[in-house]
Design a protein around this motif. Structure first.
Motif: not given
Length: 745
Positions: A252-272
C-alpha cells in the motif's frame, strides 16, 4: 516518476520483460489464426465471396456466367445452437457459505435481478456467440463510481478473443499467472488518465478487416505501417495492455505494512522505452472473500487443445471446410447451368440474316422457307449442337459434403427442429449421442456465468461503498483499515516486552500447577477500550432495496460478502427436450396433485409427499411456480391468518379451565361412562370419535389408561395405539414411477 518505475523487478515472478514476451507470442498466434477467423465471420454474415475476392469486381460481360452462390449454413447452425444453449436468462441458485457468512437468499435475489436485465442478457448472448464462432471470448466486470443504484452501476463488457492475452503455456488452468486485456483507447484519454504527454498514436482498425486478404498479402510491412498512421491527433488511438498479475504482490502506498495479493499493471504500447515498464501499478480491483486475487477478466473457451486448456479451438472450424466446399461447388453448378444453352449449326447460305434473326428470337408460329435447290433433308437445315450433361460425380460429391456437414454440426437434426424419416428409437439414440457435446458446452457456460457472478458480487460490494466522492477520504481517518485481500506485515506480532511478560506468566503457572491465566486489570481495560474503538469504526454503504413478491428486501454489504456455492437452473433446452417437458407437465398433473393434497395433511406421509414433490420438480425441470416451496409461500400469502378479537380471546381463556375441570371428573367414572361423556364433549371432532371407537375395543385397564392420557392432555388426542394385527394398512395416495410418465429425459 513513481517508485515502481525505478524498480528492476528482479524478484517478481512476472517481470515486465516476461509480459512483453508473452504479448509478442500472443500477437503471433493471433496473426496466424486471423485468416481462418475472418473467413468464419464472412461465412456467418453471408459475405463469403465478397471477403475472398476483396476489391475485385466482375466484368459486366461475365456477370451472367461468373456467378458466386453462397449457402449460409453457419448462421442457422450457430443460431439454433445458441438458442438452445441460452434461450433465456438463467436463474442463479445460491448455496450457503460453509463459514456461515452472508445471506444466500438476498444475494440470489440481487444477482438474478442483474442477470435478467436486458443490458446484461444481451452481452452474455454476444459472448456466447463469439465463443462459438471464434476460439473463445472474455467478459470484463467493473462498476461506475457515483450515486444511484449499485445494480445500475455494475457493468459487464465482452472482450474479443484476439484482445484477451492468456497464459496459454500452462497445462492446467489453476496454474495461470496472468490475465490481460490488450485494447485501443483514444490517445487523449490515455494521456489524461495516466498523466502522460506526447504519445504517438495510430488509427484503430478492425482486426478481422473485411477488405480482403488477397490485397493485404500483396502489401509490404512498411506500407501497412504507414497506412495505419492516424491523419491527426483527434482520431489517434494508443494500444493499452491491462495486466492482472496473479503471482506478485504490491504494498500500500500509504502504509508499507499492508501488502496486497496480486496487482494490476497498465502498459502503454508502441512508445519506445516507456513501454518497457508499466505506467501505473496498483492492487487488483477485486479480491475473493478469503483474500485471494480475483481477476476481473473471465475467459470462456468451449473447446481447447488437449494439453493446453487456455488455447481455444473454434467450434465453427468443425464445419467451415464443408461450407467452403459447398459454396464452391454450388457456384460451379450455377455457372454450368447458365452455360447449358441451346445452340444450333446450319450450312452457310441456307438462311439469310433476317431469317436467322427471326429464328433466334423464337417467335411463336414462325415458318421459314428453304431454297428450292436445297437437295438435303429438312432435318439438316438446322442441326442442334449436343451439350454434355454435368457429370454425376459432382452431384455425388455434393451429397458427401452435405453428410460431412451434418456430422460436423455436433447436434442431431431433431435437436435443431428438422423433421426426418427416422424411427423414434433412432431419434432418441442419435439425440442422446450428439447432445452429449451440447451438455458439455452447457456445463462450461454455467461455470463461466458462475465465475462472472462471483466477480459481479465483489463489484456490487464496491459500488455500494463508493459514492463517487470518497477519493482521499480515508487519508484523513486515524484508524487504519485494510481492504479485502490485504495482509498486514505486523499482524499478530507482539512486542518484546509483552512477549517476555507472557513467558514469565507461563513459567509461574507451570510451577504452581494452576491453569488460571494472569490478568492485569489495567491492561485489560486498555485492551477493551481499543476493541470498543475498533468496533465503532464502520464503512458507509448504500443498501439495495429490492422487491421480492410483495415484500421489500434490503440487501447490505454483509449479505453479499461470502463464498457462496453458485449453480444455475432453467438452462438451455433443445426442441426435443421442450416437447418432453410438455409431456411431463401433462403426465405428472394427476399424481402431483395427489402428492400436494397429501402434503397438506401433514404427518409422516405428508413429509414424504413434500420431499417427493421436490424431487420430481427438480428431476423433470418443472417451472419454478410448481415447486412445493413456491406453492406453500403463495398459499400463505393468499390465506392470511385472522386475528382473534379481544372478546373471543377472553371467552376462550375462561372456557379452558371449565373444560379442564370437567375432564378431571371423568377420572372418577367407570371407563364405559367416561367414554360416553367424552363422546358428548367432543361430538364435533371426528378424529376423537374415531379414536374412542378404537378405545372401546381395548381391555378396561387399557381404557382407563387412555382416558387418563386424554384428560391430562387437556382434550388433545393421545398417541395412537398400535392397530390390531388383522386391521389392513392405511391406503396411500398413488405415487408416480421413478422414471416419470414419459420415461427418462
Amino acid at each position: 516518476m513513481p517508485e515502481y518505475q525505478l524498480s528492476d523487478f528482479e524478484d517478481d515472478a512476472l517481470s515486465p520483460q516476461l509480459v512483453m514476451e508473452q504479448l509478442k507470442a500472443h500477437d503471433k498466434r493471433m496473426r496466424g489464426g486471423r485468416k481462418q477467423w475472418a473467413v468464419a465471420k464472412a461465412a456467418y454474415m453471408t459475405r463469403y465471396w465478397e471477403h475472398l475476392r476483396g476489391d475485385k469486381k466482375t466484368d459486366d460481360k461475365n456477370q451472367l456466367t461468373d456467378v458466386d452462390v453462397e449457402v449460409n449454413r453457419l448462421w442457422g447452425v450457430l443460431s439454433a445452437y445458441l438458442g438452445a444453449l441460452y434461450p433465456r436468462a438463467n436463474r442463479a441458485v445460491f448455496g450457503a457459505d460453509p463459514n456461515g457468512t452472508g445471506e444466500p437468499e438476498k444475494a440470489e435475489l440481487a444477482t438474478n435481478r442483474l442477470l435478467s436485465s436486458a443490458r446484461i442478457h444481451s452481452r452474455i448472448m454476444s459472448g456466447l456467440r463469439q465463443a462459438l464462432l471464434y476460439p473463445g471470448c472474455g467478459a470484463k466486470v467493473g462498476y461506475h463510481p457515483g450515486h444511484g443504484s449499485a445494480l445500475d452501476r455494475v457493468w459487464v463488457r465482452v472482450i474479443p478473443w484476439w484482445e484477451m492475452v492468456l497464459d496459454s503455456d500452462v497445462t492446467d488452468a489453476a496454474d495461470e499467472r496472468f490475465r490481460c486485456h490488450a485494447y485501443y483507447q483514444p490517445k487523449k484519454e490515455v494521456e489524461k488518465e495516466y498523466d502522460l504527454e506526447d504519445l504517438s498514436g495510430t488509427s484503430r482498425q478492425d482486426f478481422l478487416d473485411s477488405s480482403g486478404l488477397s490485397e493485404e498479402t500483396k502489401q509490404t510491412r512498411s506500407f501497412r505501417k504507414d497506412q495505419r498512421r492516424a491523419p491527426s491527433d483527434e482520431g489517434a488511438f494508443v494500444r493499452v495492455l491491462e495486466v492482472c498479475n496473479l503471482k506478485d504482490t504490491i504494498k500500500d502506498d500509504r502504509d508499507d505494512s499492508i501488502t496486497y495479493q496480486g496487482r494490476l499493471e497498465i502498459y502503454v504500447l508502441g512508445q519506445g522505452e516507456m513501454s518497457k515498464v508499466p505506467v501505473w501499478m496498483g492492487p487488483l480491483p477485486f479480491a475473493s472473500p478469503d483474500g485471494t486475487p480475483l481477476p476481473h477478466i473471465v475467459p470462456l473457451i468451449f473447446n481447447h487443445e488437449p494439453e493446453f486448456p487456455l488455447r481455444g479451438v473454434a467450434h465453427s472450424s468443425r464445419i467451415l471446410p464443408q461450407i467452403q466446399e459447398l459454396n464452391a461447388y454450388r457456384s460451379f453448378m450455377a455457372m454450368a447451368t447458365r452455360k447449358d444453352t441451346r445452340q444450333y449449326v446450319t450450312r452457310k447460305g441456307t438462311f439469310n440474316s433476317d431469317e436467322l434473326t427471326e429464328l433466334t428470337e423464337g417467335s411463336d408460329g414462325l415458318i421459314l422457307q428453304v431454297a428450292e435447290d436445297f437437295e438435303r433433308p429438312l432435318s439438316e437445315a438446322v442441326y442442334p449442337i449436343p451439350t454434355a450433361p454435368i457429370s454425376a460425380n459432382i452431384d455425388r460429391y455434393l451429397k458427401e459434403v452435405e453428410n460431412d456437414l451434418e456430422r460436423g454440426i455436433g447436434s442431431s437434426p431433431q435437436a435443431r427442429g428438422i423433421v426426418t424419416k427416422a424411427t423414434a428409437f433412432e431419434v432418441q439414440t442419435v439425440q442422446q449421442y450428439t447432445e452429449s457435446d451440447f451438455g458439455m458446452h452447457a456445463m462450461i457456460k454455467d461455470e463461466w456465468l458462475a465465475d462472472i457472478v462471483r466477480v459481479v458480487l465483489r463489484a456490487l460490494i464496491s459500488a455500494m461503498q463508493d459514492f463517487g466522492d470518497s477519493a482521499g477520504a480515508y487519508e484523513e481517518q486515524e484508524v487504519e483499515l485494510a481492504e479485502v485481500g490485504a495482509i498486514s506485515d505486523d499482524e499478530g506480532a507482539p512486542g518484546e516486552e509483552e512477549g517476555e511478560e507472557q513467558e514469565e506468566v507461563a513459567e509461574v503457572a507451570e510451577e504452581e500447577g494452576s491453569a488460571a491465566p494472569h490478568v492485569d486489570d489495567d491492561e485489560f481495560d486498555e485492551l477493551r477500550a481499543e476493541e470498543d474503538a475498533q468496533i465503532d469504526v464502520t464503512i458507509d454503504s448504500q443498501p439495495l432495496s429490492l422487491r421480492d413478491r410483495n415484500n421489500m428486501v434490503e440487501v447490505d454489504v454483509e449479505d453479499l460478502d461470502a463464498n457462496f456455492e453458485i449453480s444455475f437452473v432453467e438452462g438451455g433446452r433443445t426442441p426435443l427436450n421442450d416437447t418432453a417437458m410438455q409431456q411431463n407437465l401433462v403426465g405428472l398433473l394427476e399424481p402431483y396433485m395427489a402428492l400436494w393434497e397429501q402434503a397438506q395433511k401433514g404427518g409422516p406421509l405428508g413429509i414424504f409427499a413434500r420431499n417427493y414433490m421436490k424431487t420430481i420438480a427438480e428431476r423433470f425441470d418443472l417451472p419454478r411456480d410448481l415447486h412445493p416451496e413456491e406453492m406453500e409461500a403463495a398459499l400463505e400469502e393468499d390465506q392470511p391468518q385472522e386475528e382473534m378479537s379481544p372478546e373471543d380471546a377472553e371467552m376462550a381463556e375462561a372456557a379452558q379451565p371449565q373444560q379442564g375441570a370437567g375432564l378431571e371428573a371423568l377420572l372418577q367414572m367407570p371407563p364405559d361412562q367416561a367414554i360416553a361423556e367424552l363422546r358428548k364433549i367432543f361430538a364435533d371432532d371426528p378424529k376423537v370419535q374415531q379414536m374412542l371407537d378404537q378405545v372401546e375395543q381395548l381391555a378396561p385397564e387399557q381404557q382407563a389408561e387412555v382416558i387418563a392420557q386424554l384428560v391430562s392432555g387437556g382434550g388433545e388426542q393421545p398417541p395412537a395405539e398400535q392397530p390390531p394385527a388383522e386391521q389392513p394398512p392405511a391406503e396411500q395416495p398413488p405415487m408416480p414411477p421413478p422414471g416419470g410418465p414419459v420415461g427418462p429425459v
